[in-house]
Structures are given as structure tokens and as C-alpha cells.
Scaffold this motif. Structure first.
Motif, PDB file in Angstrom:
ATOM      1  N   GLU A 134       0.650  -1.104  -0.090  1.00 37.13           N
ATOM      2  CA  GLU A 134      -0.098   0.015  -0.008  1.00 37.13           C
ATOM      3  C   GLU A 134       1.054   1.264  -0.132  1.00 37.13           C
ATOM      4  N   PHE A 135       1.918   1.297   0.874  1.00 37.61           N
ATOM      5  CA  PHE A 135       2.694   2.252   0.874  1.00 37.61           C
ATOM      6  C   PHE A 135       3.429   3.017  -0.552  1.00 37.61           C
ATOM      7  N   HIS A 136       3.741   1.507  -1.386  1.00 32.00           N
ATOM      8  CA  HIS A 136       4.418   1.894  -2.369  1.00 32.00           C
ATOM      9  C   HIS A 136       3.103   2.118  -3.456  1.00 32.00           C
ATOM     10  N   ASP A 137       2.083   1.838  -3.558  1.00 33.87           N
ATOM     11  CA  ASP A 137       0.852   2.272  -4.254  1.00 33.87           C
ATOM     12  C   ASP A 137       0.755   3.561  -4.228  1.00 33.87           C
ATOM     13  N   ILE A 138       0.718   4.117  -2.978  1.00 35.71           N
ATOM     14  CA  ILE A 138       0.363   5.384  -2.771  1.00 35.71           C
ATOM     15  C   ILE A 138       1.249   6.364  -3.412  1.00 35.71           C
ATOM     16  N   ILE A 139       2.642   6.149  -3.392  1.00 33.27           N
ATOM     17  CA  ILE A 139       3.595   6.675  -4.068  1.00 33.27           C
ATOM     18  C   ILE A 139       3.503   6.907  -5.610  1.00 33.27           C
ATOM     19  N   ILE A 140       3.152   5.612  -6.039  1.00 29.93           N
ATOM     20  CA  ILE A 140       2.990   5.323  -7.584  1.00 29.93           C
ATOM     21  C   ILE A 140       1.809   6.156  -7.963  1.00 29.93           C
ATOM     22  N   HIS A 141       0.640   6.020  -7.335  1.00 36.03           N
ATOM     23  CA  HIS A 141      -0.610   6.946  -7.713  1.00 36.03           C
ATOM     24  C   HIS A 141      -0.314   8.266  -7.502  1.00 36.03           C
ATOM     25  N   ALA A 142       0.500   8.871  -6.668  1.00 39.27           N
ATOM     26  CA  ALA A 142       0.827  10.102  -6.458  1.00 39.27           C
ATOM     27  C   ALA A 142       1.725  10.910  -7.638  1.00 39.27           C
ATOM     28  N   SER A 143       2.250   9.721  -8.270  1.00 38.88           N
ATOM     29  CA  SER A 143       3.232  10.211  -9.548  1.00 38.88           C
ATOM     30  C   SER A 143       2.376  11.001 -10.674  1.00 38.88           C
ATOM     31  N   LYS A 144       1.043  10.506 -10.409  1.00 36.89           N
ATOM     32  CA  LYS A 144       0.086  11.130 -11.776  1.00 36.89           C
ATOM     33  C   LYS A 144       0.627  10.627 -13.152  1.00 36.89           C
ATOM     34  N   ASN A 145       1.151   9.538 -13.117  1.00 38.49           N
ATOM     35  CA  ASN A 145       1.751   8.921 -14.581  1.00 38.49           C
ATOM     36  C   ASN A 145       0.858   7.741 -14.860  1.00 38.49           C
ATOM     37  N   LYS A 146       0.062   7.897 -15.661  1.00 35.23           N
ATOM     38  CA  LYS A 146      -0.703   6.493 -16.100  1.00 35.23           C
ATOM     39  C   LYS A 146      -0.058   5.612 -16.546  1.00 35.23           C
ATOM     40  N   GLN A 147       1.077   5.638 -17.554  1.00 33.99           N
ATOM     41  CA  GLN A 147       1.789   4.617 -18.052  1.00 33.99           C
ATOM     42  C   GLN A 147       2.682   4.248 -17.217  1.00 33.99           C
ATOM     43  N   LEU A 148       3.283   4.978 -16.016  1.00 31.12           N
ATOM     44  CA  LEU A 148       4.096   4.454 -15.231  1.00 31.12           C
ATOM     45  C   LEU A 148       3.414   3.373 -14.097  1.00 31.12           C
TER      46      LEU A 148
END
Length: 219
Positions: A134-148
Motif C-alpha cells: 500500500e505504501f508503494h502504491d500510494i507513491i506510485i499513484h501520486a506520480s500522476k503518470n498513467k503509463q508508469l
């Protein structure tokens, strides 16, 4: 037994059911997937199952070789390769998150850290694993980069499968203090240090997985 719900998209349902069964270890590495058998089990025709299998081959969870579809059998080099990809992509994710994270997502990270400390003190290993992701998912989502986000979803799925199939899910890294430091650097908008720490964090995860693979193979 899990079966198909008719009103919903059949091939997507078949895809999700087969994917879950593979990730939960119901199918073993190199085990053959027979289209007709899977269709009979799900109670649908072979067409949707064929499409689901095609999607799982694209995900890398199934392979097609010499006319047979089999469950992916990862190698140690595969593990190294996938973690190298994860390292670069998650370092990029935290760099982007520094500039795009919302106050709501900051609060989510703070709540995650609090829950992580509680789970760690109570030695709730399963809960810790979920909080780690969940911690990593929050950061990934916060990137706002759909492809990433889409690329990392594929990588996360393969890493989960590798842990289940190669070390029987026993691997669990010590990450609590590193997560706290990553969040601190993110909140302070210290991109250079956050980027470097994320790379070190993922490398440490790789070292742990490789150590447990070696132990599992020596038994």
C-alpha cells in the motif's frame, strides 16, 4: 469453485479468475493450462478462455511453446531483471510524486506508517505485507503518470508470483524505518535523496528475495 457471472464480460472474468488462481499457487510453474478444461471448470465456452489466456501470456504469467500453454517458470535471472526494472520505475515514481502528491495522499502515507508500526510491534506478517504494498502504491499513484502505473502493475504481479512460486511466500523484508525516511524526504521535496533511497530500498528487497531463493533451493 469460482464460476462465471453471465451478465459481465466473460473473457475479463475468466482472466481475473485464472490470474488469481495462478498468483495463489493453485497452478504450479510449468503446469500445462488446457483451454477446454479451464472452460469446463468456469462453465463457459472456449472463446473467452482463449482470450483470457492470451491476456495472461501478455502479462507474462503464462507462456506458449511448442503448441502448449504453460504457467510461467521464473529463473533467478528473471528475478534480477524484474527488480532492476522496478528500481528505475519506482525511483521515477517518487521523483514525480514530489511535485504532484496531494494533501490527501500525504495523509494516506502518514496513516500507512502508523498502521505499519502497529503491525510490526504485533508481528502481524500478513498485515505488514499488505501495508508495504500500500505504501508503494500510494507513491506510485501520486506520480500522476498513467503509463508508469500500468508498467508497475505488471511488475508487481510478476514479483508476487515469483515470491509465491520460488520462496513460497516466506520472504519478508525489514522496511519500516526506510518507509518513514522515504515519506520524510517526499514531504520535504528532497528529490535527489528520495530517488537514491528508493533505489537502495528496492535493491535491498532484491537481496532479500535472492537470499530466500537460495535457502529454498538448498532444502
Amino acid at each position: 469453485m469460482t464460476r462465471i457471472i453471465k451478465p459481465e464480460s466473460l473473457h475479463l472474468q475468466a482472466y481475473h479468475i485464472l490470474k488469481e488462481e495462478i498468483l495463489e499457487g493453485e497452478y504450479k510453474p510449468s503446469e500445462r493450462i488446457v483451454e477446454a478444461k479451464a472452460a469446463s471448470k468456469l462453465g463457459i465456452s472456449r472463446g473467452p478462455v482463449r482470450e483470457a489466456i492470451r491476456m495472461l501470456i501478455q502479462d507474462g504469467l503464462l507462456t506458449y511453446n511448442e503448441g502448449y500453454v504453460r504457467v510461467y517458470t521464473p529463473t533467478v535471472q528473471d528475478v534480477v531483471d524484474i527488480f532492476q526494472c522496478r528500481e528505475s520505475l519506482e525511483a521515477l515514481a517518487i521523483s514525480l510524486a514530489i511535485y504532484h502528491i496531494t494533501e490527501v495522499e500525504k495523509e494516506q502515507l502518514t496513516n500507512n506508517l502508523q498502521a505499519t508500526y502497529q503491525a510490526y510491534e504485533q508481528q502481524k506478517t500478513i498485515e505488514l505485507g499488505k501495508l508495504d504494498q500500500e505504501f508503494h502504491d500510494i507513491i506510485i499513484h501520486a506520480s500522476k503518470n498513467k503509463q508508469l502505473k500500468e508498467l508497475l502493475e505488471v511488475i508487481r504481479t510478476k514479483i508476487h508470483y515469483m515470491r509465491i512460486s520460488m520462496v513460497k511466500g516466506e520472504f519478508y523484508p525489514s522496511f519500516v524505518s526506510e518507509h518513514e525516511r522515504l515519506a520524510e524526504l517526499l514531504f520535504k521535496r528532497n528529490e535527489a535523496e528520495a530517488n537514491e533511497l528508493m533505489k537502495q530500498h528496492i535493491k535491498k528487497g532484491l537481496d532479500g528475495v535472492l537470499m530466500h531463493i537460495e535457502k529454498a533451493q538448498s532444502r
